[in-house]
Scaffold this motif. Structure first.
Motif, PDB file in Angstrom:
ATOM      1  N   VAL A  26      43.531  38.685  31.842  1.00  0.00           N
ATOM      2  CA  VAL A  26      43.777  39.421  33.082  1.00  0.00           C
ATOM      3  C   VAL A  26      43.454  40.903  32.895  1.00  0.00           C
ATOM      4  O   VAL A  26      42.845  41.532  33.773  1.00  0.00           O
ATOM      5  N   GLN A  27      43.821  41.488  31.762  1.00  0.00           N
ATOM      6  CA  GLN A  27      43.519  42.904  31.528  1.00  0.00           C
ATOM      7  C   GLN A  27      42.013  43.138  31.446  1.00  0.00           C
ATOM      8  O   GLN A  27      41.487  44.130  31.967  1.00  0.00           O
ATOM      9  N   ALA A  28      41.292  42.237  30.804  1.00  0.00           N
ATOM     10  CA  ALA A  28      39.833  42.359  30.730  1.00  0.00           C
ATOM     11  C   ALA A  28      39.223  42.236  32.126  1.00  0.00           C
ATOM     12  O   ALA A  28      38.326  43.003  32.494  1.00  0.00           O
ATOM     13  N   ALA A  29      39.716  41.303  32.918  1.00  0.00           N
ATOM     14  CA  ALA A  29      39.199  41.114  34.275  1.00  0.00           C
ATOM     15  C   ALA A  29      39.483  42.326  35.149  1.00  0.00           C
ATOM     16  O   ALA A  29      38.654  42.703  35.989  1.00  0.00           O
ATOM     17  N   LYS A  30      40.640  42.961  34.976  1.00  0.00           N
ATOM     18  CA  LYS A  30      40.944  44.164  35.749  1.00  0.00           C
ATOM     19  C   LYS A  30      39.928  45.266  35.461  1.00  0.00           C
ATOM     20  O   LYS A  30      39.463  45.952  36.373  1.00  0.00           O
ATOM     21  N   ALA A  31      39.585  45.441  34.201  1.00  0.00           N
ATOM     22  CA  ALA A  31      38.594  46.459  33.834  1.00  0.00           C
ATOM     23  C   ALA A  31      37.227  46.119  34.426  1.00  0.00           C
ATOM     24  O   ALA A  31      36.525  46.997  34.933  1.00  0.00           O
ATOM     25  N   MET A  32      36.837  44.858  34.362  1.00  0.00           N
ATOM     26  CA  MET A  32      35.555  44.439  34.937  1.00  0.00           C
ATOM     27  C   MET A  32      35.567  44.632  36.452  1.00  0.00           C
ATOM     28  O   MET A  32      34.577  45.081  37.031  1.00  0.00           O
ATOM     29  N   HIS A  33      36.666  44.310  37.095  1.00  0.00           N
ATOM     30  CA  HIS A  33      36.797  44.434  38.546  1.00  0.00           C
ATOM     31  C   HIS A  33      36.639  45.889  38.974  1.00  0.00           C
ATOM     32  O   HIS A  33      35.997  46.188  39.983  1.00  0.00           O
ATOM     33  N   ARG A  34      37.206  46.819  38.193  1.00  0.00           N
ATOM     34  CA  ARG A  34      37.091  48.242  38.512  1.00  0.00           C
ATOM     35  C   ARG A  34      35.642  48.714  38.469  1.00  0.00           C
ATOM     36  O   ARG A  34      35.236  49.565  39.246  1.00  0.00           O
ATOM     37  N   LEU A  35      34.863  48.177  37.525  1.00  0.00           N
ATOM     38  CA  LEU A  35      33.464  48.570  37.428  1.00  0.00           C
ATOM     39  C   LEU A  35      32.625  48.030  38.582  1.00  0.00           C
ATOM     40  O   LEU A  35      31.602  48.607  38.947  1.00  0.00           O
ATOM     41  N   ALA A  36      33.027  46.905  39.132  1.00  0.00           N
ATOM     42  CA  ALA A  36      32.212  46.232  40.139  1.00  0.00           C
ATOM     43  C   ALA A  36      32.651  46.504  41.572  1.00  0.00           C
ATOM     44  O   ALA A  36      32.054  45.964  42.493  1.00  0.00           O
ATOM     45  N   SER A  37      33.660  47.314  41.776  1.00  0.00           N
ATOM     46  CA  SER A  37      34.161  47.485  43.139  1.00  0.00           C
ATOM     47  C   SER A  37      34.554  48.923  43.385  1.00  0.00           C
ATOM     48  O   SER A  37      34.465  49.780  42.517  1.00  0.00           O
ATOM     49  N   GLY A  38      34.991  49.159  44.582  1.00  0.00           N
ATOM     50  CA  GLY A  38      35.520  50.462  44.926  1.00  0.00           C
ATOM     51  C   GLY A  38      34.681  51.189  45.958  1.00  0.00           C
ATOM     52  O   GLY A  38      33.542  50.844  46.235  1.00  0.00           O
TER      53      GLY A  38
END
Length: 110
Positions: A26-38
């Motif tokens: 989940v922590q790894a996915a949160k970091a990936m999600h931040r890079l791909a969105s916003g």
């Protein structure tokens, strides 16, 4: 893969961290999600006392939660295969050599 290895190394090196699979993915996915969105905006704001403008930036990210994080984390974990077993100890060793022990480690006995 770099994010997953980094997160895995941080969790492994922190003696007080939750060292369980779900937390790691989940922590790894949160970091990936931040890079791909916003939403990212940049504009100039007039400041009267300066009699001019200054650049202003806004970065807003959607809340990352739920099953999508677990699925993203599982996918990257599967893609990494057995790499973390060999890479994480090497990453921790390099980090320790450069920056010292993590603050959660007990002090070495004299």
């Amino acid at each position: 893969m770099a994010i997953y290895l980094s997160v895995s190394a941080l969790i492994e090196d922190d003696w007080q961290s939750h060292n369980v699979r779900e937390f790691r993915i989940v922590q790894a996915a949160k970091a990936m999600h931040r890079l791909a969105s916003g939403t990212h905006r940049k504009w100039d704001v007039w400041i009267p006392r300066l009699d001019g403008t200054v650049p202003y930036e806004m970065h807003a990210y959607p809340r990352s939660s739920g099953i999508v994080l677990r699925k993203m984390g599982e996918a990257v974990e599967k893609a990494c295969g057995g790499l973390p077993k060999t890479a994480v100890p090497e990453i921790i060793a390099l980090k320790t050599e450069r920056f010292g022990l993590h603050q959660s480690h007990p002090l070495p006995s004299s």
